[in-house]
Write a protein that holds these residues in place. Structure first.
Motif, short mmCIF file in Angstrom:
data_model
loop_
_atom_site.label_atom_id
_atom_site.label_comp_id
_atom_site.label_asym_id
_atom_site.label_seq_id
_atom_site.Cartn_x
_atom_site.Cartn_y
_atom_site.Cartn_z
N VAL A 60 72.54 2.74 21.76
CA VAL A 60 72.47 2.22 20.39
C VAL A 60 72.38 0.69 20.44
CG1 VAL A 60 73.70 1.98 18.20
CG2 VAL A 60 73.62 4.19 19.34
N VAL A 61 73.15 0.07 21.33
CA VAL A 61 73.09 -1.39 21.49
C VAL A 61 71.69 -1.80 21.91
CG1 VAL A 61 73.86 -3.32 22.94
CG2 VAL A 61 75.53 -1.79 21.91
N GLY A 62 71.06 -1.04 22.79
CA GLY A 62 69.69 -1.32 23.21
C GLY A 62 68.72 -1.29 22.04
N VAL A 63 68.86 -0.29 21.17
CA VAL A 63 68.00 -0.19 19.98
C VAL A 63 68.26 -1.39 19.06
CG1 VAL A 63 67.54 1.16 17.88
CG2 VAL A 63 67.85 2.33 20.08
N LEU A 64 69.53 -1.73 18.86
CA LEU A 64 69.86 -2.86 17.98
C LEU A 64 69.36 -4.17 18.56
CD1 LEU A 64 73.46 -1.92 16.78
CD2 LEU A 64 71.28 -1.63 15.57
N GLN A 65 69.38 -4.32 19.90
CA GLN A 65 68.85 -5.53 20.52
C GLN A 65 67.35 -5.64 20.28
OE1 GLN A 65 70.36 -4.99 24.54
NE2 GLN A 65 71.76 -6.71 24.26
N ALA A 66 66.65 -4.52 20.37
CA ALA A 66 65.21 -4.53 20.11
C ALA A 66 64.93 -4.93 18.66
CB ALA A 66 64.62 -3.15 20.41
N GLU A 67 65.72 -4.40 17.74
CA GLU A 67 65.55 -4.74 16.32
C GLU A 67 65.87 -6.23 16.09
OE1 GLU A 67 64.21 -2.88 13.87
OE2 GLU A 67 63.85 -1.37 15.41
N ALA A 68 66.91 -6.72 16.75
CA ALA A 68 67.28 -8.13 16.61
C ALA A 68 66.17 -9.03 17.15
CB ALA A 68 68.59 -8.42 17.32
N LYS A 69 65.57 -8.62 18.26
CA LYS A 69 64.48 -9.41 18.84
C LYS A 69 63.28 -9.45 17.89
CE LYS A 69 61.86 -10.01 23.08
NZ LYS A 69 61.61 -9.54 24.44
N LYS A 70 63.00 -8.32 17.25
CA LYS A 70 61.90 -8.28 16.26
C LYS A 70 62.17 -9.26 15.13
CE LYS A 70 60.88 -3.38 16.89
NZ LYS A 70 60.93 -2.06 16.23
N ARG A 71 63.42 -9.29 14.64
CA ARG A 71 63.77 -10.20 13.54
C ARG A 71 63.63 -11.66 13.98
NH1 ARG A 71 63.07 -6.25 12.54
NH2 ARG A 71 63.80 -4.73 11.06
N SER A 72 64.07 -11.96 15.19
CA SER A 72 63.99 -13.32 15.71
C SER A 72 62.54 -13.77 15.84
CB SER A 72 64.70 -13.39 17.07
OG SER A 72 64.58 -14.69 17.60
N ALA A 74 59.92 -12.51 14.28
CA ALA A 74 59.32 -12.59 12.95
C ALA A 74 59.73 -13.89 12.26
CB ALA A 74 59.72 -11.39 12.10
N ALA A 75 61.00 -14.28 12.40
CA ALA A 75 61.48 -15.51 11.78
C ALA A 75 60.74 -16.72 12.37
CB ALA A 75 62.98 -15.67 12.00
N ASP A 76 60.49 -16.71 13.67
CA ASP A 76 59.75 -17.81 14.30
C ASP A 76 58.32 -17.87 13.78
OD1 ASP A 76 62.01 -18.44 15.75
OD2 ASP A 76 61.33 -17.41 17.59
N GLU A 85 61.17 -18.91 2.92
CA GLU A 85 61.95 -17.84 2.30
C GLU A 85 61.94 -16.59 3.17
OE1 GLU A 85 61.58 -15.18 -1.68
OE2 GLU A 85 61.41 -17.35 -1.97
N ALA A 86 60.78 -16.23 3.71
CA ALA A 86 60.69 -15.06 4.58
C ALA A 86 61.45 -15.29 5.88
CB ALA A 86 59.22 -14.74 4.88
N GLU A 87 61.38 -16.52 6.39
CA GLU A 87 62.13 -16.86 7.60
C GLU A 87 63.63 -16.70 7.36
OE1 GLU A 87 63.39 -20.59 10.46
OE2 GLU A 87 62.18 -20.97 8.68
N ALA A 88 64.12 -17.20 6.23
CA ALA A 88 65.54 -17.11 5.90
C ALA A 88 65.98 -15.66 5.80
CB ALA A 88 65.83 -17.85 4.60
N HIS A 89 65.13 -14.81 5.21
CA HIS A 89 65.45 -13.39 5.09
C HIS A 89 65.58 -12.74 6.48
CE1 HIS A 89 65.71 -9.45 3.23
NE2 HIS A 89 64.79 -9.02 4.07
N GLU A 90 64.63 -13.03 7.37
CA GLU A 90 64.68 -12.48 8.73
C GLU A 90 65.91 -12.97 9.48
OE1 GLU A 90 62.75 -10.13 10.04
OE2 GLU A 90 61.41 -10.04 8.32
N ARG A 91 66.26 -14.24 9.30
CA ARG A 91 67.44 -14.80 9.99
C ARG A 91 68.73 -14.17 9.44
NH1 ARG A 91 65.37 -17.37 14.12
NH2 ARG A 91 63.87 -19.01 13.68
#
Length: 161
Positions: A60-72, A74-76, A85-91
């Protein structure tokens, strides 16, 4: 809003579900959507193979890390495109996901482990770029999910010269 239920030592997925309930009751839209997305990703991972399985907390941590990486990432991308605004939402989503991930290892701690593994590889006769795979594998075994794979690879490459 994260609510920890220490009385029953719930699995990580159960904690996500309990915290989703708390976010819904609190009216926290960002937490609600982020936790729903995280739970969906975990459930999708559980049924991704030939048969459905129950994921361990480590998986589960592995899945959450992948999701966190996607958010990071996307924010970049949003930041480069000037979409604040979209960056702030992703962060904001990233911050919520990070609450469920293990603490990150500091660069100094990671560098000391890499230095030790480079020395061990050199003692075994592996030096330069040829030792990269061996050193990265050894470092990943020691640090587990406390450091990002690309960060490890970059630091090992620099250490090997």
């Amino acid at each position: 809003m994260i609510v920890w239920h220490d009385c029953c030592m719930a699995s990580l997925l159960e904690r996500l579900q309990l915290d989703l309930t708390a976010a819904i009751k609190a009216g926290d839209e960002v937490a609600k959507s982020t936790l729903r997305m995280a739970i969906a990703a975990v459930k999708n991972a559980a049924v991704a193979g030939d048969e459905a399985i129950t994921l361990t907390d480590e998986q589960v941590v592995g899945v959450l890390q992948a999701e966190a990486k996607k958010r990071s990432e996307a924010a970049d991308i949003y930041k480069e495109a000037g979409r604040g605004e979209a960056e702030a939402h992703e962060r904001a989503e990233l911050a919520i996901l990070e609450k469920y991930l293990p603490a990150r290892m500091s660069d100094a701690e990671l560098q000391s482990i890499i230095t030790a593994e480079v020395a061990a590889a050199a003692a075994a006769g592996a030096t330069g770029p040829k030792a990269m795979g061996q050193v990265v594998k050894a470092v990943r075994a020691k640090v587990g999910s406390a450091a990002d794979g690309s960060q490890i690879a970059t630091l090992v490459k620099a250490a090997l010269g």
